[in-house]
Design a protein around this motif. Structure first.
Motif, PDB file in Angstrom:
ATOM      1  N   HIS A  89     -11.332  -5.247 -11.305  1.00  0.00           N
ATOM      2  CA  HIS A  89     -11.247  -5.102  -9.847  1.00  0.00           C
ATOM      3  C   HIS A  89     -11.523  -6.439  -9.167  1.00  0.00           C
ATOM      4  O   HIS A  89     -12.327  -7.230  -9.670  1.00  0.00           O
ATOM      5  CB  HIS A  89     -12.293  -4.097  -9.351  1.00  0.00           C
ATOM      6  N   PRO A  90     -10.929  -6.669  -8.013  1.00  0.00           N
ATOM      7  CA  PRO A  90     -11.195  -7.922  -7.302  1.00  0.00           C
ATOM      8  C   PRO A  90     -12.626  -8.047  -6.791  1.00  0.00           C
ATOM      9  O   PRO A  90     -13.106  -9.155  -6.552  1.00  0.00           O
ATOM     10  CB  PRO A  90     -10.194  -7.900  -6.143  1.00  0.00           C
ATOM     11  N   ASP A  91     -13.343  -6.910  -6.615  1.00  0.00           N
ATOM     12  CA  ASP A  91     -14.751  -6.997  -6.206  1.00  0.00           C
ATOM     13  C   ASP A  91     -15.691  -6.965  -7.413  1.00  0.00           C
ATOM     14  O   ASP A  91     -16.916  -6.906  -7.253  1.00  0.00           O
ATOM     15  CB  ASP A  91     -15.110  -5.895  -5.211  1.00  0.00           C
ATOM     16  N   LYS A  92     -15.102  -6.982  -8.619  1.00  0.00           N
ATOM     17  CA  LYS A  92     -15.840  -7.058  -9.895  1.00  0.00           C
ATOM     18  C   LYS A  92     -16.700  -5.828 -10.176  1.00  0.00           C
ATOM     19  O   LYS A  92     -17.626  -5.880 -10.977  1.00  0.00           O
ATOM     20  CB  LYS A  92     -16.676  -8.341  -9.949  1.00  0.00           C
ATOM     21  N   THR A  93     -16.354  -4.707  -9.544  1.00  0.00           N
ATOM     22  CA  THR A  93     -17.015  -3.446  -9.842  1.00  0.00           C
ATOM     23  C   THR A  93     -16.387  -2.818 -11.087  1.00  0.00           C
ATOM     24  O   THR A  93     -15.277  -3.176 -11.483  1.00  0.00           O
ATOM     25  CB  THR A  93     -16.901  -2.477  -8.656  1.00  0.00           C
ATOM     26  N   PRO A  94     -17.081  -1.863 -11.742  1.00  0.00           N
ATOM     27  CA  PRO A  94     -16.552  -1.261 -12.970  1.00  0.00           C
ATOM     28  C   PRO A  94     -15.425  -0.262 -12.726  1.00  0.00           C
ATOM     29  O   PRO A  94     -15.305   0.316 -11.637  1.00  0.00           O
ATOM     30  CB  PRO A  94     -17.780  -0.575 -13.586  1.00  0.00           C
ATOM     31  N   LYS A  95     -14.637  -0.054 -13.753  1.00  0.00           N
ATOM     32  CA  LYS A  95     -13.558   0.936 -13.710  1.00  0.00           C
ATOM     33  C   LYS A  95     -14.109   2.332 -13.473  1.00  0.00           C
ATOM     34  O   LYS A  95     -15.186   2.683 -13.949  1.00  0.00           O
ATOM     35  CB  LYS A  95     -12.785   0.939 -15.031  1.00  0.00           C
ATOM     36  N   VAL A  96     -13.327   3.150 -12.767  1.00  0.00           N
ATOM     37  CA  VAL A  96     -13.773   4.512 -12.470  1.00  0.00           C
ATOM     38  C   VAL A  96     -13.112   5.558 -13.353  1.00  0.00           C
ATOM     39  O   VAL A  96     -13.478   6.731 -13.313  1.00  0.00           O
ATOM     40  CB  VAL A  96     -13.528   4.857 -10.979  1.00  0.00           C
ATOM     41  N   THR A  97     -12.119   5.177 -14.152  1.00  0.00           N
ATOM     42  CA  THR A  97     -11.509   6.098 -15.127  1.00  0.00           C
ATOM     43  C   THR A  97     -11.393   5.383 -16.466  1.00  0.00           C
ATOM     44  O   THR A  97     -11.532   4.161 -16.555  1.00  0.00           O
ATOM     45  CB  THR A  97     -10.097   6.555 -14.707  1.00  0.00           C
ATOM     46  N   GLY A  98     -11.095   6.177 -17.488  1.00  0.00           N
ATOM     47  CA  GLY A  98     -10.797   5.596 -18.792  1.00  0.00           C
ATOM     48  C   GLY A  98      -9.370   5.117 -18.840  1.00  0.00           C
ATOM     49  O   GLY A  98      -8.673   5.037 -17.834  1.00  0.00           O
ATOM     50  N   GLY A  99      -8.896   4.812 -20.049  1.00  0.00           N
ATOM     51  CA  GLY A  99      -7.553   4.288 -20.262  1.00  0.00           C
ATOM     52  C   GLY A  99      -7.600   3.383 -21.477  1.00  0.00           C
ATOM     53  O   GLY A  99      -8.395   3.606 -22.397  1.00  0.00           O
ATOM     54  N   THR A 100      -6.759   2.361 -21.499  1.00  0.00           N
ATOM     55  CA  THR A 100      -6.836   1.379 -22.580  1.00  0.00           C
ATOM     56  C   THR A 100      -8.229   0.767 -22.634  1.00  0.00           C
ATOM     57  O   THR A 100      -8.785   0.504 -23.696  1.00  0.00           O
ATOM     58  CB  THR A 100      -5.781   0.275 -22.372  1.00  0.00           C
ATOM     59  N   THR A 101      -8.818   0.564 -21.457  1.00  0.00           N
ATOM     60  CA  THR A 101     -10.206   0.126 -21.328  1.00  0.00           C
ATOM     61  C   THR A 101     -11.012   1.272 -20.739  1.00  0.00           C
ATOM     62  O   THR A 101     -10.571   1.923 -19.795  1.00  0.00           O
ATOM     63  CB  THR A 101     -10.305  -1.109 -20.416  1.00  0.00           C
ATOM     64  N   GLY A 102     -12.189   1.551 -21.284  1.00  0.00           N
ATOM     65  CA  GLY A 102     -12.968   2.703 -20.881  1.00  0.00           C
ATOM     66  C   GLY A 102     -13.565   2.601 -19.490  1.00  0.00           C
ATOM     67  O   GLY A 102     -13.735   1.510 -18.935  1.00  0.00           O
ATOM     68  N   ALA A 103     -13.892   3.764 -18.922  1.00  0.00           N
ATOM     69  CA  ALA A 103     -14.562   3.815 -17.630  1.00  0.00           C
ATOM     70  C   ALA A 103     -15.890   3.065 -17.725  1.00  0.00           C
ATOM     71  O   ALA A 103     -16.581   3.105 -18.734  1.00  0.00           O
ATOM     72  CB  ALA A 103     -14.810   5.264 -17.222  1.00  0.00           C
ATOM     73  N   GLY A 104     -16.246   2.355 -16.659  1.00  0.00           N
ATOM     74  CA  GLY A 104     -17.480   1.596 -16.632  1.00  0.00           C
ATOM     75  C   GLY A 104     -17.330   0.149 -17.022  1.00  0.00           C
ATOM     76  O   GLY A 104     -18.238  -0.655 -16.787  1.00  0.00           O
ATOM     77  N   ALA A 105     -16.181  -0.208 -17.580  1.00  0.00           N
ATOM     78  CA  ALA A 105     -15.955  -1.605 -17.966  1.00  0.00           C
ATOM     79  C   ALA A 105     -15.701  -2.452 -16.723  1.00  0.00           C
ATOM     80  O   ALA A 105     -15.048  -2.009 -15.776  1.00  0.00           O
ATOM     81  CB  ALA A 105     -14.772  -1.711 -18.917  1.00  0.00           C
ATOM     82  N   VAL A 106     -16.194  -3.659 -16.729  1.00  0.00           N
ATOM     83  CA  VAL A 106     -15.974  -4.593 -15.631  1.00  0.00           C
ATOM     84  C   VAL A 106     -14.795  -5.511 -15.925  1.00  0.00           C
ATOM     85  O   VAL A 106     -14.087  -5.929 -15.020  1.00  0.00           O
ATOM     86  CB  VAL A 106     -17.250  -5.418 -15.356  1.00  0.00           C
ATOM     87  N   MET A 107     -14.564  -5.792 -17.208  1.00  0.00           N
ATOM     88  CA  MET A 107     -13.462  -6.651 -17.621  1.00  0.00           C
ATOM     89  C   MET A 107     -12.604  -5.935 -18.657  1.00  0.00           C
ATOM     90  O   MET A 107     -13.088  -5.090 -19.408  1.00  0.00           O
ATOM     91  CB  MET A 107     -13.974  -7.984 -18.163  1.00  0.00           C
ATOM     92  N   ALA A 108     -11.323  -6.292 -18.694  1.00  0.00           N
ATOM     93  CA  ALA A 108     -10.374  -5.681 -19.621  1.00  0.00           C
ATOM     94  C   ALA A 108      -9.489  -6.762 -20.228  1.00  0.00           C
ATOM     95  O   ALA A 108      -9.452  -7.897 -19.740  1.00  0.00           O
ATOM     96  CB  ALA A 108      -9.511  -4.658 -18.882  1.00  0.00           C
ATOM     97  N   SER A 109      -8.768  -6.408 -21.285  1.00  0.00           N
ATOM     98  CA  SER A 109      -7.816  -7.342 -21.880  1.00  0.00           C
ATOM     99  C   SER A 109      -6.821  -7.791 -20.823  1.00  0.00           C
ATOM    100  O   SER A 109      -6.339  -6.985 -20.019  1.00  0.00           O
ATOM    101  CB  SER A 109      -7.062  -6.681 -23.035  1.00  0.00           C
ATOM    102  N   ALA A 110      -6.525  -9.077 -20.829  1.00  0.00           N
ATOM    103  CA  ALA A 110      -5.607  -9.631 -19.836  1.00  0.00           C
ATOM    104  C   ALA A 110      -4.239  -8.957 -19.917  1.00  0.00           C
ATOM    105  O   ALA A 110      -3.604  -8.692 -18.893  1.00  0.00           O
ATOM    106  CB  ALA A 110      -5.474 -11.137 -20.022  1.00  0.00           C
ATOM    107  N   VAL A 111      -3.770  -8.687 -21.137  1.00  0.00           N
ATOM    108  CA  VAL A 111      -2.549  -7.911 -21.389  1.00  0.00           C
ATOM    109  C   VAL A 111      -2.721  -7.268 -22.758  1.00  0.00           C
ATOM    110  O   VAL A 111      -2.994  -7.965 -23.734  1.00  0.00           O
ATOM    111  CB  VAL A 111      -1.274  -8.779 -21.419  1.00  0.00           C
ATOM    112  N   SER A 112      -2.564  -5.971 -22.848  1.00  0.00           N
ATOM    113  CA  SER A 112      -2.658  -5.323 -24.163  1.00  0.00           C
ATOM    114  C   SER A 112      -1.359  -5.521 -24.930  1.00  0.00           C
ATOM    115  O   SER A 112      -0.312  -5.793 -24.348  1.00  0.00           O
ATOM    116  CB  SER A 112      -2.964  -3.832 -24.008  1.00  0.00           C
TER     117      SER A 112
END
Length: 361
Positions: free
Chosen positions: A167-190
């Protein structure tokens, strides 16, 4: 809408480059591991530092490794330039296998490369951005004055090993997916999944993007193609920022990782109060969902299989940074057909959905 047209390569670089003799030699041979790597007259992301680009596989002599930047000597040259270290490899990269498959001259009146401008909003969140997208101007006599960004999902070598903020405000993800909920950073491209027949998803998204591109051009839309080869060094943030500044909508093509031949659906904006209150999501989430609904309607009317309601809530990097209507559409899963006939039928459905969204039905 701001557009960057292809600029000519800088000339006369010898007068402003530092000579290689001023730096300690490492006797280190490296290769460019990016589709197009910018070389610069100084270790800086400033646009005026860029002198030109080097194609994938270019052999270089590295003179110094300064962490983020490496100083290298161009072939048959006595001058040195700077390149981003992360796009260098000590082993010659394998040749790209994907052909460019440009549209024929009857579809495109003009085309030019588009790179990420460091001054674009949110561009600083991108970690992989040396690649170039291609902008196509439709040759149709009935141009619609609209540009569709077609984003062939995946296809960035090394993208999984690099992280960007979700997220642009650097808050954690609110759902799962390729990267799990609660993550702040994810793979740049899977890297994407592999179809049941062994075909990599990135190859199918690219084939679909080219078919969709040609149908859009023929119907009068201009097209921003994020990727036209097996590897483009543009991460998900860079792709989104390019779409924000070069297109009127952004459609990312994917297939899901399940194995049930589930049909098409789009990733809708989660019904989460904090997520929908975060900018730029707050100002654009309704248009994201409306674009997705139109695409699903077009696919359904064209006889394509639709999964459940046609929508699945997902917190995506793409959506989180988008300032134009933007959708990740999953056209099936690893058990689904990806024959040319199927892809063409789906592209017709997507085109119908785009026309519906812009009111050109």
């Amino acid at each position: 809408m701001k557009r960057i047209r292809k600029a000519g390569l800088a000339a006369g670089i010898g007068a402003i480059l530092v000579t290689a003799a001023a730096f300690p030699a490492l006797a280190d041979t490296v290769y460019v591991n990016a589709s197009a790597l910018n070389y610069r007259n100084r270790p800086s992301m400033d646009a005026d530092a860029v002198l030109g680009t080097l194609p994938r596989g270019t052999k270089l002599e590295r003179l110094s490794d300064e962490g983020e930047w490496s100083q290298v000597k161009l072939a048959d040259s006595k001058v040195s330039v700077y390149v981003a270290t992360r796009y260098l490899t000590v082993s010659a990269p394998a040749a790209q296998t994907q052909a460019q498959d440009k549209p024929d001259s009857g579809l495109a009146a003009a085309s030019w490369e588009v790179g990420l401008d460091a001054d674009y909003p949110y561009a600083s969140f991108s970690a992989i951005n040396s690649g170039k997208a291609v902008y196509y101007q439709s040759a149709s006599q009935n141009r619609k004055g609209k540009t569709v960004c077609v984003n062939a999902g995946h296809g960035t070598s090394g993208g999984e090993s690099v992280k960007t903020y979700c997220h642009p405000d650097k808050t954690p993800k609110v759902t799962g997916g390729t990267t799990g909920a609660g993550a702040v950073m994810a793979s740049a491209v899977s890297s994407g999944m592999t179809f049941s027949d062994g075909t990599p998803e990135r190859d199918v998204t690219l084939a679909m993007a080219k078919i969709f591109r040609d149908k859009l051009l023929a119907d009068g839309y201009d097209v921003l193609m994020i990727r036209e080869s097996g590897d483009v060094q543009l991460d998900n943030v860079a792709r989104t920022v390019l779409a924000n500044n070069q297109a009127h909508c952004h459609i990312a093509l994917h297939w899901d990782s399940t194995s049930s031949d589930k049909g098409a659906f789009y990733m809708s904006v989660p019904q989460n109060a904090s997520y929908r209150a975060m900018e730029p999501v707050a100002s654009h989430w309704e248009s994201h969902n409306r674009l997705g609904e139109c695409l699903i309607a077009g696919l359904k009317e064209g006889g394509n299989k639709i999964f459940s309601s046609g929508a699945m809530e997902m917190d995506l990097t793409q959506t989180s940074f988008s300032t134009v209507p933007s959708v990740d559409i999953e056209l099936g899963d690893k058990a689904s057909s990806h024959s040319q006939e199927t892809l063409k039928k789906q592209a017709d459905g997507l085109l119908s959905g785009v026309n519906r969204f812009f009111g050109f039905e």
